[in-house]
Design a protein around this motif. Sequence first.
Motif, PDB file in Angstrom:
ATOM      1  N   ARG A 120      45.001  29.554  49.739  1.00 29.85           N
ATOM      2  CA  ARG A 120      46.217  28.869  50.179  1.00 29.85           C
ATOM      3  C   ARG A 120      47.458  29.313  49.412  1.00 29.85           C
ATOM      4  O   ARG A 120      48.520  29.510  50.015  1.00 29.85           O
ATOM      5  CB  ARG A 120      46.034  27.347  50.054  1.00 29.85           C
ATOM      6  N   ILE A 121      47.344  29.455  48.102  1.00 28.71           N
ATOM      7  CA  ILE A 121      48.554  29.769  47.315  1.00 28.71           C
ATOM      8  C   ILE A 121      48.596  31.225  46.858  1.00 28.71           C
ATOM      9  O   ILE A 121      49.590  31.669  46.298  1.00 28.71           O
ATOM     10  CB  ILE A 121      48.679  28.845  46.086  1.00 28.71           C
ATOM     11  N   GLY A 122      47.507  31.973  47.075  1.00 25.46           N
ATOM     12  CA  GLY A 122      47.458  33.357  46.659  1.00 25.46           C
ATOM     13  C   GLY A 122      46.469  33.578  45.527  1.00 25.46           C
ATOM     14  O   GLY A 122      46.083  32.645  44.818  1.00 25.46           O
ATOM     15  N   ARG A 123      46.043  34.823  45.380  1.00 27.08           N
ATOM     16  CA  ARG A 123      45.026  35.161  44.367  1.00 27.08           C
ATOM     17  C   ARG A 123      45.624  35.216  42.961  1.00 27.08           C
ATOM     18  O   ARG A 123      45.001  34.816  41.985  1.00 27.08           O
ATOM     19  CB  ARG A 123      44.392  36.517  44.689  1.00 27.08           C
ATOM     20  N   LYS A 124      46.836  35.723  42.869  1.00 26.82           N
ATOM     21  CA  LYS A 124      47.450  36.002  41.574  1.00 26.82           C
ATOM     22  C   LYS A 124      47.594  34.761  40.689  1.00 26.82           C
ATOM     23  O   LYS A 124      47.193  34.786  39.517  1.00 26.82           O
ATOM     24  CB  LYS A 124      48.803  36.671  41.814  1.00 26.82           C
ATOM     25  N   LEU A 179      37.385  38.820  43.716  1.00 31.36           N
ATOM     26  CA  LEU A 179      36.598  39.343  44.840  1.00 31.36           C
ATOM     27  C   LEU A 179      37.336  39.158  46.155  1.00 31.36           C
ATOM     28  O   LEU A 179      37.316  40.037  47.022  1.00 31.36           O
ATOM     29  CB  LEU A 179      35.237  38.647  44.894  1.00 31.36           C
ATOM     30  N   ALA A 180      37.992  38.007  46.317  1.00 35.15           N
ATOM     31  CA  ALA A 180      38.766  37.778  47.534  1.00 35.15           C
ATOM     32  C   ALA A 180      39.955  38.732  47.617  1.00 35.15           C
ATOM     33  O   ALA A 180      40.346  39.170  48.701  1.00 35.15           O
ATOM     34  CB  ALA A 180      39.250  36.328  47.577  1.00 35.15           C
ATOM     35  N   PHE A 181      40.544  39.044  46.466  1.00 32.15           N
ATOM     36  CA  PHE A 181      41.635  40.016  46.414  1.00 32.15           C
ATOM     37  C   PHE A 181      41.163  41.357  46.974  1.00 32.15           C
ATOM     38  O   PHE A 181      41.851  41.997  47.788  1.00 32.15           O
ATOM     39  CB  PHE A 181      42.093  40.184  44.955  1.00 32.15           C
ATOM     40  N   ILE A 182      39.963  41.784  46.545  1.00 34.33           N
ATOM     41  CA  ILE A 182      39.399  43.040  47.043  1.00 34.33           C
ATOM     42  C   ILE A 182      39.195  42.976  48.545  1.00 34.33           C
ATOM     43  O   ILE A 182      39.500  43.928  49.282  1.00 34.33           O
ATOM     44  CB  ILE A 182      38.075  43.340  46.318  1.00 34.33           C
ATOM     45  N   ALA A 183      38.678  41.833  49.039  1.00 36.70           N
ATOM     46  CA  ALA A 183      38.474  41.680  50.476  1.00 36.70           C
ATOM     47  C   ALA A 183      39.794  41.729  51.243  1.00 36.70           C
ATOM     48  O   ALA A 183      39.854  42.235  52.365  1.00 36.70           O
ATOM     49  CB  ALA A 183      37.752  40.364  50.760  1.00 36.70           C
ATOM     50  N   ASP A 184      40.868  41.205  50.636  1.00 38.10           N
ATOM     51  CA  ASP A 184      42.176  41.200  51.295  1.00 38.10           C
ATOM     52  C   ASP A 184      42.693  42.614  51.552  1.00 38.10           C
ATOM     53  O   ASP A 184      43.375  42.861  52.552  1.00 38.10           O
ATOM     54  CB  ASP A 184      43.215  40.466  50.429  1.00 38.10           C
ATOM     55  N   LEU A 190      49.932  40.421  31.868  1.00 38.33           N
ATOM     56  CA  LEU A 190      49.933  41.655  32.639  1.00 38.33           C
ATOM     57  C   LEU A 190      49.745  41.386  34.132  1.00 38.33           C
ATOM     58  O   LEU A 190      50.356  42.052  34.977  1.00 38.33           O
ATOM     59  CB  LEU A 190      48.834  42.593  32.134  1.00 38.33           C
ATOM     60  N   THR A 191      48.897  40.419  34.458  1.00 39.70           N
ATOM     61  CA  THR A 191      48.694  40.057  35.861  1.00 39.70           C
ATOM     62  C   THR A 191      49.991  39.581  36.487  1.00 39.70           C
ATOM     63  O   THR A 191      50.339  39.965  37.618  1.00 39.70           O
ATOM     64  CB  THR A 191      47.621  38.963  35.977  1.00 39.70           C
ATOM     65  N   GLU A 244      50.844  40.573  44.741  1.00 38.22           N
ATOM     66  CA  GLU A 244      49.993  39.596  45.430  1.00 38.22           C
ATOM     67  C   GLU A 244      49.426  40.208  46.711  1.00 38.22           C
ATOM     68  O   GLU A 244      50.090  40.977  47.401  1.00 38.22           O
ATOM     69  CB  GLU A 244      50.809  38.337  45.759  1.00 38.22           C
ATOM     70  N   SER A 245      48.170  39.865  47.014  1.00 34.72           N
ATOM     71  CA  SER A 245      47.513  40.406  48.207  1.00 34.72           C
ATOM     72  C   SER A 245      47.566  39.452  49.394  1.00 34.72           C
ATOM     73  O   SER A 245      47.245  39.829  50.517  1.00 34.72           O
ATOM     74  CB  SER A 245      46.043  40.721  47.900  1.00 34.72           C
TER      75      SER A 245
END
Length: 435
Positions: A69-73, A137-142, A196-197, A203-204
Amino acid sequence: MDSKIKTRQVIVLAVGMFIFTLGFGVIIPVMPYYANNLGATALDLGLLMATFSAMQFVCAPVWGAISDRIGRKPVMMIGLTGFGLAFTVTGLSSEPAALAISEVIGHWTGLSPHIGVLFISEVIGGTLSSGIWPATLAFIADITKPEERGPLMGQMGAASGLGVIAGPAISGFLTTWGLTLPFFAAAGIGFLMAVLTYVVLPESRVPGQVSEKTKKTSMLAAMKTSLGFIFMLTMLISFAAAMIDGTFGYFLMGKFGLSDQPAPVPVLFWTMQLTGPGVMGVVFTFMGITGVVCQGLLVGKAINTLGEQKTIIAGLIIYGAGIIAIYFSAGIATLALFTCLIEVGFGLVFPSLNTLVSKRTDPDHQGEMLGVMGSFNSLGRVIGPPAGGLMYAVHIALPYFVSGILGFIAAAIMAVLMRAEKQKVEPLATPVVKT
């Protein structure tokens, strides 16, 4: 998506996985000896690890859904900050202020003040850091197509392996100034990675991208989907592994007479003066090198050639053989060899499981379903360490034989599941969640 942005995201994620596992690698060799010096038994250490996993079990799917909902980052940043806070508390566990706070816990539980502080740190770490893995993992899927995920999951595992290589080596160096210094180093790594993040990771996912009509998937509801058996298998595998996580340091103490002071350790035909954390550092360095080779070079090819399910079966058989063989280690050389077999097994299993779940979940629920998977993983790690500690109290070999047998059982279950899927008219590859 612009290819330059995608490349930047992949590089930042890989560096992030390296730094994150570097933090864990720093504390792995020293934690059993630090806890032992504070009066903790193998069962106490198992309960500490179970506390961390219990908080992950509860919180991972929540953080995964929040990341949808709000993003992976932001979820990754919160998790990394929690990681740093937890190890800061661990490093301060012998300070007067921390001991005073933990007296409250000791009054109700009978725990010593030192152990009480360690439980506080595990609660903090498990609650806040549980979002790191599902969000990553969801970031990778995005940012990938389904056919790209297996190799990329393997590359992320290879980056993690590099952290496992470097971490124990750094830990061995830091322990010359005391057993608490590695914990502060790990905390600093967590805080640095959070910064660093924020600064360099694009953001993906657009906040609010999930439809308002999308329903949240509970663990019970997830069990009723076509992924239910995969989740249960994940729990069984993590339970088998967690029995060893909580007893390995004590296993070295019992089998080779190691402590945090130098002692003679058999290698092949000679002995070396090594400390317990030093031996663990050597072992985990070899495991890390094996993990890099396996996940960086083998797992993607294995998934593309055999498919996720056959790769999982092969990995579980290798794991089962390696974990039983550990008990028969005659010295540090054979110990390193057998633990490398275990790393090959897990290097094949977990990227394949992650890819399997990701491919069979629709885009709007990647974080949530991977978070649910993380909860089943954590559930196995809740019950595994105390079970391993109890088995170790019965006999030093028992956790290793039971864990190996469970690996073979899990391989058999996956083989049966794969055969059952082939007999179905409707393939399991249908997305498990629809809006």
